[in-house]
Enzyme design. Sequence first.
Site, PDB file in Angstrom:
ATOM      1  N   CYS A 171      11.011 -26.353  -8.765  1.00  0.00           N
ATOM      2  CA  CYS A 171      12.189 -27.079  -9.238  1.00  0.00           C
ATOM      3  C   CYS A 171      13.276 -27.097  -8.184  1.00  0.00           C
ATOM      4  O   CYS A 171      14.171 -27.933  -8.212  1.00  0.00           O
ATOM      5  CB  CYS A 171      12.700 -26.480 -10.540  1.00  0.00           C
TER       6      CYS A 171
ATOM      7  N   GLU B  60      15.870 -24.210 -18.211  1.00  0.00           N
ATOM      8  CA  GLU B  60      15.914 -24.615 -16.804  1.00  0.00           C
ATOM      9  C   GLU B  60      14.980 -25.806 -16.688  1.00  0.00           C
ATOM     10  O   GLU B  60      13.784 -25.683 -16.937  1.00  0.00           O
ATOM     11  CB  GLU B  60      15.488 -23.453 -15.899  1.00  0.00           C
TER      12      GLU B  60
ATOM     13  N   LYS C 136       4.348 -18.283 -25.498  1.00  0.00           N
ATOM     14  CA  LYS C 136       3.395 -19.391 -25.413  1.00  0.00           C
ATOM     15  C   LYS C 136       3.236 -19.722 -23.932  1.00  0.00           C
ATOM     16  O   LYS C 136       4.102 -20.336 -23.316  1.00  0.00           O
ATOM     17  CB  LYS C 136       3.900 -20.623 -26.155  1.00  0.00           C
TER      18      LYS C 136
ATOM     19  N   GLU D 137      12.564 -36.883 -10.543  1.00  0.00           N
ATOM     20  CA  GLU D 137      11.875 -35.677 -10.072  1.00  0.00           C
ATOM     21  C   GLU D 137      10.380 -35.958  -9.927  1.00  0.00           C
ATOM     22  O   GLU D 137       9.715 -36.352 -10.879  1.00  0.00           O
ATOM     23  CB  GLU D 137      12.091 -34.518 -11.043  1.00  0.00           C
TER      24      GLU D 137
END
Length: 514
Positions: A320, A286, A205, A415
Amino acid sequence: MVVNYQNEPGIDFTDSKNVESFKEALKKVKGELNKKVPLVINGEEIFTKDTYQSINPANTTEVIAEVSKATQADVDKAFESANEAYKSWKKWSHKDRAEFLLRVSAIIRRRKEEISAVMVYEAGKPWDEAVGDAAEGIDFIEYYARSMMELADGKPTLDREGEHNKYFYKPIGTGVTIPPWNFPFAIMAGTTLAPVVAGNTVLLKPAEDTPLTAYKLIEILEEAGLPKGVVNFVPGDPKEIGDYLVDSVHTHFVTFTGSLATGTRIFERAAKVQKGQQFLKRVIAEMGGKDAIVVDKDSDTDLAAESIVTSAFGFSGQKCSACSRAIVHKDVYDEVLKKSVELTKNLTLGNTENNTNMGPVINKKQFDKIKNYIEIGSKEGKLEFGGGTDGTTGYFIEPTIISDLKSNDQIMQEEIFGPVVGFVKGNDFEELLEIANDTDYGLTGAVITNNRENWIHAVEEYDVGNLYLNRGCTAAVVGYHPFGGFKMSGTDAKTGSPDYLLNFLEQKVVSEMF
């Protein structure tokens, strides 16, 4: 089979010939935009009436692709196809599957400029970042091909008199890959083909913002001769098919890269055993970071500033591993801050079709979110540089530096995933490390110091999965820096590591009495 492994090189854009060649690739890709992207189930293209558009984040009037949306019924068909393909794919030898991946990497290498150009338009990547993304995809594929060959014979066990024992690996079944938009080729290709080379089948996906980039891999797999059903392509609305993919009784594993909120949701849902499920699902996740560069008083301040700026603003901070916190000793704080601002002034921001240092952020949602964080940070600390935003033609945000923050400030804890870095001051190295560890995340970090004792202390106490000395905290290289983090950064299933394929294999022991 012998493979002399070396990392795939980028493209030297100081060479005018390479610049002209890449411009031709951009021109060719631009002429093919607004492409209709189908589902691919059991090797068959399926165009649906219900579609969504992939948009150029640097020019929101430009449609990159018209993408078919998979329904739950389509997902069911994809699982059926993958389960059927698994029966024969798992019987391919390790060598044959590994050699297939090398064929795939060779095709990608020939189409590297094309794939990179797609990312310039679809993800807003600067040229170097786009080429690096495609090259890293090749690195992942070839690394996992080699890894599979190293696991082919299992591991040795002890034998007793009159008994022979064998310990070996076998694939586990069909799984789901949900990759991110920020490394739309490298991570997508690696997390799709790692389970495949191990003998599993996959439902891919793609990220909603970068489906055309992912579809390029599907084209290549078909060209390389992958059997039907081994990889099924199911783009769609995560609200309709996201949980459905994770919850399915057919899903043996989920590999996910993305936000903390989505990752923890997947982890929770995958833990529930569905009716008819005869195994426990594996989740390889992750989930981001709040990465810091620690600058000691005994350090090269020019190197510190360069490391902070490069790590904070590469691909507009949409990594990230990006540096969003600069934690600097009080004795060199003002000097490092000043040098960082001066370097940031030299960065160019604009449409990456023109090879700027920085491009847009990926979409309106991220644009609004980052803009809000800049407003919050400007109240919590001092806006030293940047802060400007322009959503007129694309989602552009200036590289932004905010100083005089405290560790518990909102923009130092959450974040942001954008071109924003906050500076905080520490009194000694112990305090610098305490601030660095003062976050829910533990992905990457860097220490700039000439004090060996402090570095050794950081190796033991800085709680991140990837720690670097005297360099930035981004740019992990496949085969050299296995990548993955601690705490809420994920399951620490390090990509590009000797252990990564074990996530997609079961260990079996056979004992034979003589």
